[in-house]
Motif scaffolding. Structure first.
Motif, PDB file in Angstrom:
ATOM      1  N   ASN A 121       0.817  -1.241  -0.009  1.00 50.53           N
ATOM      2  CA  ASN A 121       0.037   0.052  -0.176  1.00 50.53           C
ATOM      3  C   ASN A 121       0.980   1.423  -0.190  1.00 50.53           C
ATOM      4  OD1 ASN A 121      -2.728  -1.227   0.091  1.00 50.53           O
ATOM      5  ND2 ASN A 121      -2.170  -1.851   2.002  1.00 50.53           N
ATOM      6  N   ARG A 179      -1.913   3.786  -1.098  1.00 49.63           N
ATOM      7  CA  ARG A 179      -2.283   3.614  -2.457  1.00 49.63           C
ATOM      8  C   ARG A 179      -1.602   2.145  -3.066  1.00 49.63           C
ATOM      9  NH1 ARG A 179      -6.678   4.156  -2.564  1.00 49.63           N
ATOM     10  NH2 ARG A 179      -6.617   3.651  -4.926  1.00 49.63           N
ATOM     11  N   TRP A 212      -8.446  11.477  -8.375  1.00 49.27           N
ATOM     12  CA  TRP A 212     -10.107  11.048  -8.006  1.00 49.27           C
ATOM     13  C   TRP A 212     -10.215   9.779  -8.186  1.00 49.27           C
ATOM     14  CZ3 TRP A 212      -8.094  13.954 -11.914  1.00 49.27           C
ATOM     15  CH2 TRP A 212      -8.163  13.380 -13.248  1.00 49.27           C
ATOM     16  N   ASP A 213      -9.241   8.828  -8.897  1.00 46.68           N
ATOM     17  CA  ASP A 213      -9.211   7.395  -8.877  1.00 46.68           C
ATOM     18  C   ASP A 213      -8.427   6.777  -8.103  1.00 46.68           C
ATOM     19  OD1 ASP A 213     -10.905   7.219 -11.236  1.00 46.68           O
ATOM     20  OD2 ASP A 213      -9.082   7.555 -12.711  1.00 46.68           O
ATOM     21  N   GLU A 214      -7.792   7.651  -7.254  1.00 45.31           N
ATOM     22  CA  GLU A 214      -6.884   7.035  -6.170  1.00 45.31           C
ATOM     23  C   GLU A 214      -7.517   7.491  -4.670  1.00 45.31           C
ATOM     24  OE1 GLU A 214      -4.234   5.204  -6.836  1.00 45.31           O
ATOM     25  OE2 GLU A 214      -3.851   5.863  -8.714  1.00 45.31           O
ATOM     26  N   GLY A 215      -8.778   7.367  -4.838  1.00 43.86           N
ATOM     27  CA  GLY A 215      -9.634   7.621  -3.306  1.00 43.86           C
ATOM     28  C   GLY A 215      -9.345   8.917  -2.867  1.00 43.86           C
TER      29      GLY A 215
END
Length: 240
Positions: free
Chosen positions: A49, A79, A90-93
């Motif tokens: 992560n 991530r 925005w695609d990475e939380g």
């Protein structure tokens, strides 16, 4: 009748994976960019992560393909690892890279670094580090709390990054990063050398094991020939 207004959806926005700029201006800058990125990759290799990248376009605002930067190296905690053509926040939380590095070269200058610092400050970076291999200088900026500014570190060398857990030192003009156990993060050439040495040790061990097997086979065959000879002479080799 009023003219219809076209609504642009996120799917219609194209996010390039390259800004058309070279990774570096010269071989020295490229070497250090790779050294920092590879060192961080190796350090966090066992943490699924922590995402580490170099020269990857970061888009912090959904729907805008002009608000972007490609840090020389960046680390995003929380991530997952994996291939990305770009880092779309925005695609990475919604997680911004918390730590970024820039390596200076004759082709970039202080105003550019100030512009980048302002950009990183605005879009969520917690730690920003600048290394100049030609001058042998290193500086860092830290955000103490969310919403705070990126403030310069009074003592950058000997500093232990809160996020990375690494200590920064300069030896001559060379930047060195140290793990909590005191071991230095290796440069790519050193990593490759250790990998070669490990591979050579494994190869040597394999050759030794093969030689032992060959010796054992030779002894077994000799014993079988001797036993066959004794049987031909009328002796039972099991009783000798």
């Amino acid at each position: 009748m009023s003219e219809a207004v076209k609504i642009t959806t996120e799917d219609e926005v194209f996010y390039p994976e390259s800004d058309g700029q070279p990774i570096s201006d010269n071989t020295e800058q490229f070497r250090w960019i790779k050294a920092i990125e590879d060192g961080l990759e190796d350090y966090f290799r066992d943490d699924p992560n922590v995402f580490v990248a170099g020269d990857l376009l970061w888009y912090p605002v959904e729907g805008s393909n002009t608000i972007r930067l490609a840090p020389d190296a960046m680390v995003a905690f929380g991530r997952p690892k994996g291939r990305r053509g770009s880092y779309r926040q925005w695609d990475e939380g919604g997680v911004a890279p918390q730590v970024v590095f820039e390596v200076m070269s004759p082709g970039n200058n202080r105003p550019e670094m100030r512009r980048k610092r302002t950009w990183y400050e605005r879009y969520g970076v917690d730690e920003f580090y600048i290394y100049d291999p030609d001058r042998g200088t290193f500086e860092g900026y830290l955000r103490q709390e969310p919403g705070d500014r990126l403030e310069p570190l009074k003592v950058a060398l000997g500093w232990v990054s809160p996020r990375l857990g690494l200590r920064f030192e300069l030896v001559g003009k060379s930047l060195e990063l140290y793990q909590p156990d005191g071991e230095r993060i290796l440069e790519p050439g050193e990593v490759r050398q250790r990998e070669r040495e490990a591979q050579q040790r494994l190869q040597s061990m394999g050759q030794q094991a093969q030689a032992e097997r060959q010796r054992a086979d030779t002894e077994r065959q000799r014993a079988e020939r001797l036993a066959e000879f004794l049987r031909q002479q009328g002796f039972n080799p099991d009783q000798i």
